[in-house]
Design a protein around this motif. Structure first.
Motif, PDB file in Angstrom:
ATOM      1  N   VAL A  61      67.458  42.291  44.667  1.00 53.10           N
ATOM      2  CA  VAL A  61      67.122  41.764  43.348  1.00 53.10           C
ATOM      3  C   VAL A  61      68.372  41.685  42.472  1.00 53.10           C
ATOM      4  N   ARG A  62      69.181  42.729  42.520  1.00 54.83           N
ATOM      5  CA  ARG A  62      70.397  42.766  41.703  1.00 54.83           C
ATOM      6  C   ARG A  62      71.349  41.629  42.057  1.00 54.83           C
ATOM      7  N   HIS A  63      71.467  41.308  43.335  1.00 53.41           N
ATOM      8  CA  HIS A  63      72.460  40.323  43.775  1.00 53.41           C
ATOM      9  C   HIS A  63      71.858  38.962  44.106  1.00 53.41           C
ATOM     10  N   ALA A  64      70.580  38.773  43.866  1.00 55.17           N
ATOM     11  CA  ALA A  64      69.921  37.504  44.188  1.00 55.17           C
ATOM     12  C   ALA A  64      70.604  36.336  43.471  1.00 55.17           C
ATOM     13  N   PRO A  65      70.777  35.211  44.157  1.00 52.54           N
ATOM     14  CA  PRO A  65      71.501  34.090  43.576  1.00 52.54           C
ATOM     15  C   PRO A  65      70.725  33.289  42.543  1.00 52.54           C
ATOM     16  N   GLY A  66      69.432  33.503  42.428  1.00 52.65           N
ATOM     17  CA  GLY A  66      68.632  32.744  41.464  1.00 52.65           C
ATOM     18  C   GLY A  66      67.292  33.400  41.237  1.00 52.65           C
ATOM     19  N   TRP A  67      66.531  32.853  40.283  1.00 58.77           N
ATOM     20  CA  TRP A  67      65.282  33.486  39.889  1.00 58.77           C
ATOM     21  C   TRP A  67      64.248  33.465  41.006  1.00 58.77           C
ATOM     22  N   ARG A  68      64.204  32.392  41.797  1.00 58.24           N
ATOM     23  CA  ARG A  68      63.254  32.334  42.897  1.00 58.24           C
ATOM     24  C   ARG A  68      63.496  33.472  43.865  1.00 58.24           C
ATOM     25  N   ALA A  69      64.761  33.749  44.141  1.00 57.86           N
ATOM     26  CA  ALA A  69      65.092  34.857  45.040  1.00 57.86           C
ATOM     27  C   ALA A  69      64.731  36.197  44.409  1.00 57.86           C
ATOM     28  N   VAL A  70      64.963  36.331  43.113  1.00 54.83           N
ATOM     29  CA  VAL A  70      64.591  37.562  42.414  1.00 54.83           C
ATOM     30  C   VAL A  70      63.100  37.835  42.582  1.00 54.83           C
ATOM     31  N   THR A  71      62.284  36.823  42.314  1.00 50.00           N
ATOM     32  CA  THR A  71      60.837  37.028  42.386  1.00 50.00           C
ATOM     33  C   THR A  71      60.363  37.277  43.818  1.00 50.00           C
ATOM     34  N   GLY A  72      61.018  36.650  44.787  1.00 47.96           N
ATOM     35  CA  GLY A  72      60.652  36.876  46.182  1.00 47.96           C
ATOM     36  C   GLY A  72      60.912  38.312  46.612  1.00 47.96           C
ATOM     37  N   HIS A  73      62.090  38.830  46.282  1.00 49.11           N
ATOM     38  CA  HIS A  73      62.403  40.213  46.643  1.00 49.11           C
ATOM     39  C   HIS A  73      61.556  41.197  45.845  1.00 49.11           C
ATOM     40  N   ALA A  74      61.282  40.858  44.594  1.00 49.61           N
ATOM     41  CA  ALA A  74      60.440  41.730  43.778  1.00 49.61           C
ATOM     42  C   ALA A  74      59.030  41.831  44.359  1.00 49.61           C
ATOM     43  N   ALA A  75      58.522  40.724  44.882  1.00 44.55           N
ATOM     44  CA  ALA A  75      57.199  40.744  45.515  1.00 44.55           C
ATOM     45  C   ALA A  75      57.210  41.643  46.749  1.00 44.55           C
ATOM     46  N   SER A  76      58.272  41.575  47.534  1.00 45.70           N
ATOM     47  CA  SER A  76      58.388  42.432  48.711  1.00 45.70           C
ATOM     48  C   SER A  76      58.453  43.898  48.299  1.00 45.70           C
ATOM     49  N   LEU A  77      59.226  44.177  47.273  1.00 40.64           N
ATOM     50  CA  LEU A  77      59.346  45.547  46.777  1.00 40.64           C
ATOM     51  C   LEU A  77      57.996  46.062  46.280  1.00 40.64           C
ATOM     52  N   HIS A  78      57.264  45.206  45.600  1.00 36.64           N
ATOM     53  CA  HIS A  78      55.940  45.588  45.114  1.00 36.64           C
ATOM     54  C   HIS A  78      55.027  45.973  46.282  1.00 36.64           C
ATOM     55  N   GLY A  79      55.092  45.219  47.378  1.00 38.84           N
ATOM     56  CA  GLY A  79      54.270  45.527  48.535  1.00 38.84           C
ATOM     57  C   GLY A  79      54.600  46.885  49.136  1.00 38.84           C
ATOM     58  N   LEU A  80      55.896  47.241  49.138  1.00 32.39           N
ATOM     59  CA  LEU A  80      56.288  48.532  49.699  1.00 32.39           C
ATOM     60  C   LEU A  80      55.790  49.697  48.855  1.00 32.39           C
ATOM     61  N   VAL A  81      55.868  49.554  47.531  1.00 27.75           N
ATOM     62  CA  VAL A  81      55.521  50.689  46.670  1.00 27.75           C
ATOM     63  C   VAL A  81      54.034  50.724  46.323  1.00 27.75           C
ATOM     64  N   THR A  82      53.276  49.745  46.813  1.00 28.19           N
ATOM     65  CA  THR A  82      51.824  49.747  46.564  1.00 28.19           C
ATOM     66  C   THR A  82      51.075  49.825  47.896  1.00 28.19           C
ATOM     67  N   GLU A  83      50.850  48.695  48.549  1.00 26.95           N
ATOM     68  CA  GLU A  83      50.021  48.659  49.743  1.00 26.95           C
ATOM     69  C   GLU A  83      50.543  49.566  50.854  1.00 26.95           C
ATOM     70  N   GLN A  84      51.847  49.484  51.143  1.00 29.17           N
ATOM     71  CA  GLN A  84      52.369  50.298  52.230  1.00 29.17           C
ATOM     72  C   GLN A  84      52.435  51.773  51.851  1.00 29.17           C
TER      73      GLN A  84
END
Length: 211
Positions: A61-84
């Motif tokens: 998220v910190r090094h993502a080249p654009g907002w789409r990448a930020v939101t994509g990684h943030a969604a993955s992170l959300h899955g790890l700290v919730t469902e998984q």
């Protein structure tokens, strides 16, 4: 070699990916023959790597080249700290691993986190390629396993299904797109190295439950 970056990568790393998707733990989980102590050790080390992956996604998220990448990684992170995280909290409750056994198993499994953390220090291309390796591997073997009729414990079946459907498969597709979007200053050789290094670390990680 023609094709997109990810197509070239998967073609070049095909043998390593096939081998990683056929290690003992994967085969036993697929067949429903994974014994309870080995599964308990696997849950222990996998939960530990999920914690590492969450930190690496923070770097993505910190090094993502654009907002789409930020939101994509943030969604993955959300899955790890919730469902998984919820999955591990539930299934590990009744599957303790003796302290000495746990410590030894975690030591054997450590190279996966070490490999991923080294990638995080090398920058965004190494991060997304390494994450793609790990997640594509799971999507590959779980997609195969979910179609194999086997009498698996509920927790093993749930783990397989978790990695054979959205949102996990959406995250794999997102990572593949990020690999395709890497600039020309990143060589195919570097991408291949990061990808296969992660696969080899995954192999050692999965074998760690048996030593």
């Amino acid at each position: 070699m023609a094709g997109s970056r990810s197509e070239r990568l998967l073609a070049g790393a095909g043998d390593a990916l096939t081998a990683s998707a056929r290690v003992r733990l994967v085969e036993e989980a697929t067949a429903g023959t994974l014994d309870p102590p080995s599964f308990a050790r696997y849950l222990l080390i996998e939960e530990g790597f999920v914690h590492t992956a969450a930190r690496i996604l923070g770097a993505a998220v910190r090094h993502a080249p654009g907002w789409r990448a930020v939101t994509g990684h943030a969604a993955s992170l959300h899955g790890l700290v919730t469902e998984q995280s919820d999955y591990f909290a539930e299934v590990r409750r009744d599957r303790p691993v003796p302290a000495e056994d746990a410590a030894a198993c975690l030591r054997r499994a450590a190279p996966l986190s070490e490999t991923a953390l080294r990638a995080a220090e090398q920058g965004y291309p190494a991060i997304v390629t390494s994450l793609f390796a790990a997640e594509h591997l799971y999507a590959t073997w779980c997609a195969r396993a979910v179609d194999v009729p086997a009498a698996r414990p509920d927790a093993v079946q749930e783990w397989i299904e978790l990695h054979a459907r959205p949102p996990f498969t959406d995250q794999v597709a997102f990572l593949r797109a990020e690999v395709d979007a890497l600039g020309g200053d990143v060589s195919d050789g570097d991408v291949h190295h990061w990808f296969t290094a992660m696969l080899h670390a995954e192999d050692r990680f999965h074998d760690a439950v048996y030593a």
